[in-house]
Design a protein around this motif. Structure first.
Motif, PDB file in Angstrom:
ATOM      1  N   GLU A 188       0.736  -1.078  -0.005  1.00 49.89           N
ATOM      2  CA  GLU A 188      -0.090   0.069   0.178  1.00 49.89           C
ATOM      3  C   GLU A 188       0.706   1.195  -0.039  1.00 49.89           C
ATOM      4  O   GLU A 188       0.566   2.248  -0.283  1.00 49.89           O
ATOM      5  CB  GLU A 188      -0.996  -0.124   1.205  1.00 49.89           C
ATOM      6  N   LYS A 189       2.209   1.098   0.253  1.00 49.38           N
ATOM      7  CA  LYS A 189       3.125   1.965  -0.046  1.00 49.38           C
ATOM      8  C   LYS A 189       4.534   1.482  -0.253  1.00 49.38           C
ATOM      9  O   LYS A 189       4.634   0.074  -0.060  1.00 49.38           O
ATOM     10  CB  LYS A 189       3.273   2.883   1.350  1.00 49.38           C
ATOM     11  N   THR A 190       5.408   2.248  -0.724  1.00 51.34           N
ATOM     12  CA  THR A 190       6.654   1.877  -1.236  1.00 51.34           C
ATOM     13  C   THR A 190       7.350   1.114   0.128  1.00 51.34           C
ATOM     14  O   THR A 190       7.605   1.852   1.025  1.00 51.34           O
ATOM     15  CB  THR A 190       7.384   3.163  -1.872  1.00 51.34           C
ATOM     16  N   GLY A 191       7.872   0.155  -0.235  1.00 54.31           N
ATOM     17  CA  GLY A 191       8.726  -0.426   1.086  1.00 54.31           C
ATOM     18  C   GLY A 191      10.219   0.149   0.989  1.00 54.31           C
ATOM     19  O   GLY A 191      10.653   1.055   1.021  1.00 54.31           O
ATOM     20  N   MET A 243      -0.128   1.518  -6.954  1.00 57.72           N
ATOM     21  CA  MET A 243       0.774   1.606  -8.296  1.00 57.72           C
ATOM     22  C   MET A 243       1.488   3.021  -8.499  1.00 57.72           C
ATOM     23  O   MET A 243       2.353   3.198  -9.178  1.00 57.72           O
ATOM     24  CB  MET A 243      -0.161   1.171  -9.430  1.00 57.72           C
ATOM     25  N   GLU A 244       0.457   3.965  -8.226  1.00 61.76           N
ATOM     26  CA  GLU A 244       0.902   5.382  -7.983  1.00 61.76           C
ATOM     27  C   GLU A 244       2.021   5.784  -7.373  1.00 61.76           C
ATOM     28  O   GLU A 244       3.177   6.280  -7.766  1.00 61.76           O
ATOM     29  CB  GLU A 244      -0.071   6.493  -7.644  1.00 61.76           C
ATOM     30  N   ALA A 245       2.348   5.187  -6.183  1.00 66.44           N
ATOM     31  CA  ALA A 245       3.458   5.325  -5.219  1.00 66.44           C
ATOM     32  C   ALA A 245       4.742   4.288  -5.976  1.00 66.44           C
ATOM     33  O   ALA A 245       5.788   5.045  -5.877  1.00 66.44           O
ATOM     34  CB  ALA A 245       3.280   4.888  -3.978  1.00 66.44           C
ATOM     35  N   LEU A 246       4.262   3.564  -6.447  1.00 64.08           N
ATOM     36  CA  LEU A 246       5.592   2.634  -7.331  1.00 64.08           C
ATOM     37  C   LEU A 246       6.123   3.450  -8.323  1.00 64.08           C
ATOM     38  O   LEU A 246       7.451   3.565  -8.530  1.00 64.08           O
ATOM     39  CB  LEU A 246       4.955   1.397  -7.768  1.00 64.08           C
ATOM     40  N   ILE A 283      10.057   4.692  -8.983  1.00 63.25           N
ATOM     41  CA  ILE A 283      10.648   4.176 -10.013  1.00 63.25           C
ATOM     42  C   ILE A 283      11.355   5.396 -10.714  1.00 63.25           C
ATOM     43  O   ILE A 283      12.581   5.633 -10.966  1.00 63.25           O
ATOM     44  CB  ILE A 283       9.787   3.218 -10.874  1.00 63.25           C
ATOM     45  N   ARG A 284      10.681   6.341 -10.935  1.00 63.06           N
ATOM     46  CA  ARG A 284      10.841   7.742 -11.753  1.00 63.06           C
ATOM     47  C   ARG A 284      11.947   8.452 -10.755  1.00 63.06           C
ATOM     48  O   ARG A 284      13.012   8.831 -11.214  1.00 63.06           O
ATOM     49  CB  ARG A 284       9.773   8.516 -11.810  1.00 63.06           C
ATOM     50  N   PRO A 296      -2.887   1.216 -16.119  1.00 61.24           N
ATOM     51  CA  PRO A 296      -2.567   2.387 -16.586  1.00 61.24           C
ATOM     52  C   PRO A 296      -0.993   2.775 -16.090  1.00 61.24           C
ATOM     53  O   PRO A 296      -0.174   3.572 -16.800  1.00 61.24           O
ATOM     54  CB  PRO A 296      -3.652   3.525 -16.079  1.00 61.24           C
ATOM     55  N   HIS A 297      -1.101   2.450 -14.960  1.00 56.83           N
ATOM     56  CA  HIS A 297       0.492   2.660 -14.145  1.00 56.83           C
ATOM     57  C   HIS A 297       1.585   2.023 -14.883  1.00 56.83           C
ATOM     58  O   HIS A 297       2.579   2.305 -15.117  1.00 56.83           O
ATOM     59  CB  HIS A 297       0.387   2.358 -12.899  1.00 56.83           C
ATOM     60  N   LEU A 298       1.123   0.664 -15.319  1.00 47.49           N
ATOM     61  CA  LEU A 298       2.262  -0.022 -16.067  1.00 47.49           C
ATOM     62  C   LEU A 298       2.859   0.567 -17.344  1.00 47.49           C
ATOM     63  O   LEU A 298       3.832   0.310 -17.740  1.00 47.49           O
ATOM     64  CB  LEU A 298       1.614  -1.704 -16.022  1.00 47.49           C
TER      65      LEU A 298
END
Length: 448
Positions: A293-296, A327-330, A334-335, A361-363
């Motif tokens: 649910e959030k980036t680890g 996925m938005e947090a991911l 990544i960016r 959409p995020h992928l």
């Protein structure tokens, strides 16, 4: 005196042979009431039995340390693999003994019948080996080893309590990791089922000029070197090096599904560790991102010798979460983390087309900047159900539903391909081999 007696009493156990002897004594005393010719025979029999028991006690307790035992447990265990445990025995008694061993293994293994029995001649040694296969990462608590010793008379047993409590961590599958490392160094990865990929063209990194051998690409012939030496010479090229390879692991509830004792998250962790190892052997840079649910955890791609240990220490602590992946947090992570075009291997799981559509959409946004490989799992139980013949109406219904879900998985692969996203649909037990195959294929095609 009572303390001394209690010390020996707690480690003293009566054997079946003693109860059989006592049963015979009782029978003789009963029969002596009706058969007068038995006379004092029951008393002689009882006296002999008591004498033998005292002799047995003397034989077992005359030596303070009659038997030596040592349990050898690795400093850490490998998750999902058979880990070897050794028990070393040495007999200091002047006679042969029969020993029984109860090893107090961690409760996670749920084994209540771990009993070893053997005989040990005087002044000899013996080793007992058995394997434990953990299916969860974390700390495992090993207790004492209980050793039960019997003399040749075998009326009683003496117990030795050996060892102290020991906590042993269970790490991701490092046993297979070592095997893959050795195979990658010696170019024998095919022994694990990893395919040798045909190279399309060649990379631009020149290695050396060498003599032509059968099978070399004729387009690499170096005509100037051939003219100088008089033998056919070809240019040799090496793979592109220092490419960034990131394993992104989904820790959401979709990865909690079990298969052969391990969760999908554990399969993904083991595969990520081995893929990182192979990438480092191939002189690429390996990195890691975990997300729920959030980036680890985030480990920047690197190829220093300590990188693999750093990745292993992070993966050791990871657990599944109960919320869906953000996925938005991911995408934001990544960016912010990946500063150049990289291979992003995303380990996740989709059970329905709607689940994929929510993340698509995020992928697509990630695939614009990086080479994205989405790895998800076949439901082997549904696959088995879809292949079994139906025997009744209920069986037809179950078979139809199973085929529908299996067909949806194939539709997901096509949907991802339609948007230019690479995907890998695999069974959990074949995950590692298939992921490494895909990585090698992408390098052979010069896509990274």
């Amino acid at each position: 005196m009572m303390r001394l007696f209690g010390k020996y009493y707690t480690d003293l156990f009566l054997n079946k042979r003693l109860f059989i002897g006592l049963g015979l004594c009782v029978s003789l005393f009963v029969f002596s009431f009706f058969l007068s010719f038995l006379g004092d025979l029951p008393y002689f029999f009882l006296g002999a039995l008591v004498l033998l028991v005292f002799i047995d006690l003397f034989l077992l307790y005359r030596h303070e340390k009659g038997v030596f035992l040592r349990r050898d447990v690795p400093e850490r265990l490998s998750n999902g693999d058979d880990n070897e445990i050794k028990i070393y025995l040495e007999n200091f008694y002047p006679f042969e003994v029969k020993v029984g061993i109860i090893d107090e293994i961690p409760f996670q293994f749920q084994k209540r019948d771990l009993w070893f029995s053997t005989t040990l001649a005087s002044k000899t040694q013996k080793s007992i080996t058995y394997a434990l296969r953990p299916t969860k990462r974390g700390e495992y608590d090993f207790g004492q080893t209980r050793l039960y010793v019997q003399s040749p008379l075998r009326f009683i047993s003496r117990r030795f309590n050996v060892g102290v409590r020991k906590l042993v961590p269970v790490y991701p599958s490092f046993l297979k990791l070592r095997q893959y490392e050795l195979m990658a160094i010696s170019n024998r990865l095919t022994d694990f089922g990893i395919k040798k990929m045909r190279r399309i063209g060649h990379s631009m990194e020149f290695d050396q000029v060498k003599n032509y051998v059968a099978g070399d690409d004729y387009r690499t012939v170096n005509w100037k070197a051939t003219a100088r030496k008089g033998d056919l010479m070809v240019n040799s090229y090496t793979d592109e090096k220092a490419q960034h390879v990131y394993c992104v692991i989904d820790k959401s509830r979709a990865m909690k599904m079990p298969f052969e004792g391990l969760s999908l998250l554990d399969y993904a962790i083991n595969a990520s560790l081995i893929l990182s190892s192979v990438a480092l052997v191939k002189e690429d840079k390996a990195g890691l991102i975990t997300v729920a649910e959030k980036t680890g955890s985030i480990i920047q791609a690197d190829r220093r010798p300590a990188q693999l240990n750093k990745i292993m220490e992070v993966l050791y602590k990871e657990k599944t979460r109960y919320l869906e992946t953000d996925m938005e947090a991911l995408y934001i992570s990544i960016r912010a983390t990946l500063k150049q075009r990289s291979l992003v291997v995303f380990f996740t799981n989709f059970e329905s087309m709607s689940a994929l559509e929510r993340q698509l959409p995020h992928l697509k946004r990630i695939s614009k900047f990086h080479l994205l490989l989405v790895v998800f799992f076949e439901n082997t139980t549904l696959k088995t159900l879809s292949e079994e013949p139906a025997k009744d109406i209920e069986g037809i219904y179950i078979k139809t539903i199973a085929e529908k879900f299996a067909f949806e998985k194939k539709l997901m692969v096509k949907e991802l391909a339609k948007h230019g996203i690479l995907s890998l649909l695999t069974e959990p037990q074949n995950l590692t081999v298939n992921v490494v195959n895909q990585y090698l294929a992408l390098k052979a095609q010069q896509r990274i």
